[in-house]
Motif scaffolding. Sequence first.
Motif, PDB file in Angstrom:
ATOM      1  N   ALA A   1       0.074   8.864   4.024  1.00 26.37           N
ATOM      2  CA  ALA A   1       0.668   7.715   4.713  1.00 26.37           C
ATOM      3  C   ALA A   1       0.081   6.409   4.201  1.00 26.37           C
ATOM      4  N   LEU A   2      -1.219   6.370   4.013  1.00 20.33           N
ATOM      5  CA  LEU A   2      -1.882   5.156   3.555  1.00 20.33           C
ATOM      6  C   LEU A   2      -1.530   4.821   2.112  1.00 20.33           C
ATOM      7  N   SER A   3      -1.306   5.840   1.310  1.00 20.36           N
ATOM      8  CA  SER A   3      -1.045   5.617  -0.117  1.00 20.36           C
ATOM      9  C   SER A   3       0.239   4.840  -0.353  1.00 20.36           C
ATOM     10  N   GLY A   4       1.104   4.762   0.639  1.00 19.46           N
ATOM     11  CA  GLY A   4       2.343   4.002   0.477  1.00 19.46           C
ATOM     12  C   GLY A   4       2.298   2.630   1.114  1.00 19.46           C
TER      13      GLY A   4
ATOM     14  N   GLU B   1     -11.130  18.399  -2.051  1.00 22.97           N
ATOM     15  CA  GLU B   1      -9.972  19.158  -1.582  1.00 22.97           C
ATOM     16  C   GLU B   1      -8.776  18.272  -1.267  1.00 22.97           C
ATOM     17  N   LEU B   2      -8.979  16.950  -1.255  1.00 19.48           N
ATOM     18  CA  LEU B   2      -7.936  16.016  -0.867  1.00 19.48           C
ATOM     19  C   LEU B   2      -7.481  15.188  -2.053  1.00 19.48           C
ATOM     20  N   THR B   3      -6.216  14.797  -2.040  1.00 21.87           N
ATOM     21  CA  THR B   3      -5.631  14.015  -3.124  1.00 21.87           C
ATOM     22  C   THR B   3      -5.306  12.623  -2.612  1.00 21.87           C
ATOM     23  N   ALA B   4      -5.767  11.592  -3.336  1.00 23.96           N
ATOM     24  CA  ALA B   4      -5.575  10.224  -2.864  1.00 23.96           C
ATOM     25  C   ALA B   4      -5.332   9.284  -4.035  1.00 23.96           C
ATOM     26  N   SER B   5      -4.734   8.132  -3.735  1.00 26.97           N
ATOM     27  CA  SER B   5      -4.528   7.083  -4.731  1.00 26.97           C
ATOM     28  C   SER B   5      -5.817   6.278  -4.899  1.00 26.97           C
ATOM     29  N   ASP B   6      -5.822   5.363  -5.880  1.00 28.64           N
ATOM     30  CA  ASP B   6      -7.022   4.570  -6.158  1.00 28.64           C
ATOM     31  C   ASP B   6      -7.402   3.670  -4.986  1.00 28.64           C
ATOM     32  N   ASP B   7      -6.430   3.264  -4.177  1.00 29.76           N
ATOM     33  CA  ASP B   7      -6.712   2.359  -3.075  1.00 29.76           C
ATOM     34  C   ASP B   7      -7.098   3.094  -1.795  1.00 29.76           C
ATOM     35  N   VAL B   8      -7.197   4.409  -1.863  1.00 28.29           N
ATOM     36  CA  VAL B   8      -7.670   5.220  -0.737  1.00 28.29           C
ATOM     37  C   VAL B   8      -8.875   6.001  -1.244  1.00 28.29           C
ATOM     38  N   ARG B   9     -10.062   5.562  -0.896  1.00 23.57           N
ATOM     39  CA  ARG B   9     -11.289   6.173  -1.390  1.00 23.57           C
ATOM     40  C   ARG B   9     -11.782   7.221  -0.391  1.00 23.57           C
ATOM     41  N   VAL B  10     -11.905   8.447  -0.859  1.00 28.96           N
ATOM     42  CA  VAL B  10     -12.301   9.562  -0.009  1.00 28.96           C
ATOM     43  C   VAL B  10     -13.752   9.917  -0.319  1.00 28.96           C
ATOM     44  N   VAL B  11     -14.603   9.873   0.720  1.00 30.05           N
ATOM     45  CA  VAL B  11     -16.016  10.191   0.566  1.00 30.05           C
ATOM     46  C   VAL B  11     -16.421  11.151   1.689  1.00 30.05           C
TER      47      VAL B  11
ATOM     48  N   PRO C   1       0.300  -1.418   1.614  1.00 28.77           N
ATOM     49  CA  PRO C   1      -0.523  -2.430   0.933  1.00 28.77           C
ATOM     50  C   PRO C   1      -1.862  -2.625   1.648  1.00 28.77           C
ATOM     51  N   VAL C   2      -2.682  -1.600   1.643  1.00 28.26           N
ATOM     52  CA  VAL C   2      -3.980  -1.643   2.314  1.00 28.26           C
ATOM     53  C   VAL C   2      -5.045  -1.056   1.396  1.00 28.26           C
ATOM     54  N   ARG C   3      -6.302  -1.285   1.760  1.00 31.20           N
ATOM     55  CA  ARG C   3      -7.440  -0.557   1.197  1.00 31.20           C
ATOM     56  C   ARG C   3      -7.931   0.387   2.278  1.00 31.20           C
ATOM     57  N   ALA C   4      -8.330   1.584   1.904  1.00 28.08           N
ATOM     58  CA  ALA C   4      -8.757   2.539   2.931  1.00 28.08           C
ATOM     59  C   ALA C   4      -9.971   3.327   2.471  1.00 28.08           C
ATOM     60  N   VAL C   5     -10.879   3.544   3.419  1.00 30.78           N
ATOM     61  CA  VAL C   5     -12.028   4.423   3.226  1.00 30.78           C
ATOM     62  C   VAL C   5     -11.820   5.619   4.143  1.00 30.78           C
ATOM     63  N   VAL C   6     -11.833   6.806   3.574  1.00 32.47           N
ATOM     64  CA  VAL C   6     -11.639   8.049   4.329  1.00 32.47           C
ATOM     65  C   VAL C   6     -12.935   8.839   4.272  1.00 32.47           C
ATOM     66  N   THR C   7     -13.533   9.101   5.424  1.00 30.18           N
ATOM     67  CA  THR C   7     -14.736   9.931   5.472  1.00 30.18           C
ATOM     68  C   THR C   7     -14.350  11.323   5.961  1.00 30.18           C
ATOM     69  N   THR C   8     -14.690  12.329   5.183  1.00 28.18           N
ATOM     70  CA  THR C   8     -14.292  13.698   5.535  1.00 28.18           C
ATOM     71  C   THR C   8     -15.266  14.363   6.492  1.00 28.18           C
TER      72      THR C   8
ATOM     73  N   ARG D   1       2.478   6.610   8.893  1.00 28.22           N
ATOM     74  CA  ARG D   1       2.658   5.330   8.186  1.00 28.22           C
ATOM     75  C   ARG D   1       3.295   4.296   9.123  1.00 28.22           C
ATOM     76  N   SER D   2       4.282   4.726   9.889  1.00 26.38           N
ATOM     77  CA  SER D   2       4.952   3.815  10.819  1.00 26.38           C
ATOM     78  C   SER D   2       3.990   3.315  11.893  1.00 26.38           C
ATOM     79  N   ALA D   3       3.134   4.215  12.408  1.00 25.10           N
ATOM     80  CA  ALA D   3       2.180   3.826  13.441  1.00 25.10           C
ATOM     81  C   ALA D   3       1.142   2.858  12.884  1.00 25.10           C
ATOM     82  N   ILE D   4       0.656   3.120  11.674  1.00 28.30           N
ATOM     83  CA  ILE D   4      -0.309   2.216  11.041  1.00 28.30           C
ATOM     84  C   ILE D   4       0.301   0.831  10.868  1.00 28.30           C
ATOM     85  N   THR D   5       1.531   0.782  10.406  1.00 30.59           N
ATOM     86  CA  THR D   5       2.211  -0.496  10.208  1.00 30.59           C
ATOM     87  C   THR D   5       2.377  -1.237  11.529  1.00 30.59           C
ATOM     88  N   GLU D   6       2.759  -0.508  12.568  1.00 27.89           N
ATOM     89  CA  GLU D   6       2.953  -1.137  13.876  1.00 27.89           C
ATOM     90  C   GLU D   6       1.664  -1.778  14.380  1.00 27.89           C
ATOM     91  N   VAL D   7       0.554  -1.051  14.299  1.00 31.59           N
ATOM     92  CA  VAL D   7      -0.696  -1.585  14.830  1.00 31.59           C
ATOM     93  C   VAL D   7      -1.208  -2.746  13.979  1.00 31.59           C
TER      94      VAL D   7
END
Length: 430
Positions: free
Chosen positions: A279-282, A299-309, A284-291, A378-384
């Motif tokens: 949802a975040l990959s589509g 185990e997770l696949t993400a775009s460059d603007d979604v950093r998974v740590v 215009p945001v930057r995101a940090v995902v902590t597993t 994605r819709s909920a993120i956009t709304e908030v």
Amino acid sequence: MSRYLFALWDGGGAVAPELGVARRLIDRGDEVRVLADPTLRDASLRIGATFAPWVAAPHRTSADPAEDLVKDWEVTSPFEGLRRMRDRLIGGPAGAVAADTAGQIAAWSPDVVVADYFMFGAMIAAQAAGLPVAALVPNIWALPVRGVPPIAAGFPLAKGPVGHARDALLVALVNRVFAKGLPSLNAVRAEHGLAPLTSFYDQVLGADRIIVLTSPAFDYAAPFVPANVRYAGPVLDDPAWAEPWTSPWPKGDPRPLVLVGLTSTFQDQAAVLQRIIDALSGLPVRAVVTTGPMLDPEELTASDDVRVVRSAPHGPIIERAALVVTHCGHGTTLKSLAAGVPMVCIPMGRDQDDTAARVVHHGAGVRLAPTASAEAIRSAITEVLTTDGYRIAAARLAVAINADIASSPLIAELDELADTPGATHTPGVA
């Protein structure tokens, strides 16, 4: 200087705030011994406590999900989850927990026993020894009280006769589940020379103090709790396993920063986390995902603007964030609200639905089911992100929460117990 014996369990998000209480006592010169799962040894020693492991009581020696006592991701109904909590964590092991606690009381001579509110056996041992007991509730109020939906329901406050009837029926069903644990609990009390109880909940309600580590402004159960309950505000320490993190984005990047953090324990969360990332990959945001420690970022696949740590300290990231996407564990939720950051809540069980219900009640976020699609997320993120009302509501709560932290009665309440040994509260009596 007083001596406090903390009786804890490796309950994921409960650990950081409860050890945070212990750290505050140690920092001002008190002695603390932590009696807990061996997995909490290093974190306990790091704050300056001494440590003793559970021996007879059920305990974890690793983070392997196979060692989880409740395995709540297997259950198909909230009532089955409550039964497992009763039999595997709260009431069922009470005799073994009491035996271990009694041994530490004899060996170490504490002034006060501070027990996680699930550690019924530790409270029994303390009462049998004539020691004052503080029960820690490291999240929202969880015991049934008139006027509030029961825990695990995730319902909003009732409005009108139909809602109140709904709550009364659910409370009755929850009470039936826990009542079946009363005979074995009373048998343990009898072994320690204590009188029988008439209600399963009276074991914790009989503590000299019940200290709730959240803000009464957030928890809509606050007006209904018993007289020996004290709301002390949240303890927002990051967990010991959080690693340093440096932003990979240039200073001044105008895109909103989003933090994603689901449970630090196993709840079979990989698929949900991947849908959040998708949802975040589509957007215009930057995101940090902590597993968290239970899931490999690879185990997770993400775009460059979604950093998974695997981990990062949530507090400093939240201070810069525009939004937090969370399972609504209490720690992440209160850190977000204390910083005035709204949320997209995706609760996955336990008390998470109830915490999410309070976020929605205050208008500081929206709630989705863990089965929500990437498009719905994605819709909920956009709304908030684009609706000012959520930020305004979160900012309003931030004022109240930070005032509660600044005026917390936590240490004063524990001091009072240390100065009045042998106190015993009678449930229902102010």
